[in-house]
Design an enzyme around this catalytic site. Structure first.
Site, PDB file in Angstrom:
ATOM      1  N   GLU A 164     110.055  69.804  70.462  1.00  0.00           N
ATOM      2  CA  GLU A 164     109.061  69.129  71.297  1.00  0.00           C
ATOM      3  C   GLU A 164     107.891  68.674  70.411  1.00  0.00           C
ATOM      4  O   GLU A 164     107.617  69.283  69.368  1.00  0.00           O
ATOM      5  CB  GLU A 164     108.617  70.119  72.390  1.00  0.00           C
ATOM      6  CG  GLU A 164     107.569  69.669  73.356  1.00  0.00           C
ATOM      7  CD  GLU A 164     107.924  68.453  74.212  1.00  0.00           C
ATOM      8  OE1 GLU A 164     108.263  67.411  73.629  1.00  0.00           O
ATOM      9  OE2 GLU A 164     107.806  68.546  75.452  1.00  0.00           O
ATOM     10  N   ASP A 165     107.239  67.607  70.824  1.00  0.00           N
ATOM     11  CA  ASP A 165     106.112  67.103  70.027  1.00  0.00           C
ATOM     12  C   ASP A 165     104.867  67.972  70.164  1.00  0.00           C
ATOM     13  O   ASP A 165     104.233  68.322  69.181  1.00  0.00           O
ATOM     14  CB  ASP A 165     105.789  65.641  70.411  1.00  0.00           C
ATOM     15  CG  ASP A 165     105.613  65.426  71.918  1.00  0.00           C
ATOM     16  OD1 ASP A 165     105.804  66.385  72.699  1.00  0.00           O
ATOM     17  OD2 ASP A 165     105.287  64.295  72.311  1.00  0.00           O
ATOM     18  N   ASP A 172     100.742  71.508  75.593  1.00  0.00           N
ATOM     19  CA  ASP A 172      99.365  71.415  76.059  1.00  0.00           C
ATOM     20  C   ASP A 172      99.187  72.515  77.122  1.00  0.00           C
ATOM     21  O   ASP A 172      98.948  73.671  76.791  1.00  0.00           O
ATOM     22  CB  ASP A 172      99.172  69.991  76.605  1.00  0.00           C
ATOM     23  CG  ASP A 172      97.769  69.681  77.073  1.00  0.00           C
ATOM     24  OD1 ASP A 172      96.893  70.540  76.940  1.00  0.00           O
ATOM     25  OD2 ASP A 172      97.541  68.563  77.578  1.00  0.00           O
ATOM     26  N   PHE A 228      92.865  64.402  72.653  1.00  0.00           N
ATOM     27  CA  PHE A 228      94.066  63.611  72.920  1.00  0.00           C
ATOM     28  C   PHE A 228      94.518  62.955  71.626  1.00  0.00           C
ATOM     29  O   PHE A 228      93.753  62.226  70.990  1.00  0.00           O
ATOM     30  CB  PHE A 228      93.834  62.585  74.024  1.00  0.00           C
ATOM     31  CG  PHE A 228      95.135  62.063  74.550  1.00  0.00           C
ATOM     32  CD1 PHE A 228      95.855  62.791  75.489  1.00  0.00           C
ATOM     33  CD2 PHE A 228      95.667  60.879  74.074  1.00  0.00           C
ATOM     34  CE1 PHE A 228      97.089  62.345  75.949  1.00  0.00           C
ATOM     35  CE2 PHE A 228      96.905  60.423  74.522  1.00  0.00           C
ATOM     36  CZ  PHE A 228      97.617  61.158  75.467  1.00  0.00           C
ATOM     37  N   ARG A 232     102.988  55.096  69.046  1.00  0.00           N
ATOM     38  CA  ARG A 232     104.028  56.033  68.618  1.00  0.00           C
ATOM     39  C   ARG A 232     104.410  55.840  67.151  1.00  0.00           C
ATOM     40  O   ARG A 232     104.888  56.755  66.491  1.00  0.00           O
ATOM     41  CB  ARG A 232     105.295  55.849  69.463  1.00  0.00           C
ATOM     42  CG  ARG A 232     105.151  56.301  70.898  1.00  0.00           C
ATOM     43  CD  ARG A 232     106.536  56.377  71.537  1.00  0.00           C
ATOM     44  NE  ARG A 232     106.481  56.402  72.979  1.00  0.00           N
ATOM     45  CZ  ARG A 232     106.310  57.492  73.719  1.00  0.00           C
ATOM     46  NH1 ARG A 232     106.137  58.658  73.132  1.00  0.00           N
ATOM     47  NH2 ARG A 232     106.290  57.424  75.021  1.00  0.00           N
TER      48      ARG A 232
END
Ligand code: IMP
Length: 174
Positions: A97-98, A101, A150, A163
């Site tokens: 997973e990137d 959060d 963010f 991206r």
């Protein structure tokens, strides 16, 4: 007014970390041929780099999920847009997973995948916003702990933009 981007992690820092994670995974999964699962779309760049840093045989698969909510926050309601191609029963799974959060997306995904009875299930995440967690999700392999900002780039987006940046950058909007 333009978005402002500030480099948080450079491509060199990321490459070093990804190599280290690849070495760890190669060591721990020797003889197990793990199934590496990329969570689309955000993890795609990390995933492509990571699997090439792994020196043992692996298989790969992809899942796409969407979380509903405000543009930059998840709600915990997760929809599977693309499921795995084959059964994972008895397989050693590594979810790639990137970013974690709130943890809501991965928490849902883990429960879903556990019910399919894999031999083992571990999480490898590049970025961890530990201070934002709403449910307990502890990654087994983790690249960087980052502050509650963010971020975009290296696969991560804001409304599908950014991206393709090589670095991970903090995005500030005017
Ligand atoms: P969680 O369910 O709150 O843990 O959110 C996980 C998902 O939210 C990630 O897979 C990303 O798609 C998205 N996300 C959370 N923080 C960021 C960020 O800083 N930049 C881009 N996407 C993010």
């Amino acid at each position: 007014m333009h978005d402002s981007l500030q480099v948080l992690l450079s491509q060199e820092q990321i490459a070093k970390k990804v190599e280290q994670l690849g070495r760890e995974l190669s060591h721990e999964y020797q003889g197990k041929e793990p199934l590496m699962v990329c969570i689309l779309k955000g993890a795609v760049v990390f995933f492509a780099d990571l699997i090439r840093c792994i020196t043992i045989p692996v298989k790969i698969d992809f899942m796409a999920v969407s979380s509903y909510g405000k543009a930059t926050k998840t709600s915990g309601v997760v929809q599977i847009l693309k499921d795995l191609d084959s059964s994972i029963e008895g397989r050693h799974l590594v979810i790639v997973e990137d970013i974690i959060d709130t943890g809501l997306t991965l928490n849902y995904l883990l429960e879903n995948l556990k019910s399919r009875r894999p031999a083992s299930l571990k999480i490898c995440v590049l970025l961890d916003k530990i201070e934002c967690r709403q449910v307990e999700v502890i990654p087994d392999y983790q690249g960087f702990v980052i502050p509650d900002e963010f971020v975009v780039g290296y696969g991560l987006d804001c409304a599908d933009k950014y991206r393709n940046l090589r670095d991970v950058c903090i995005l500030s909007r005017p």
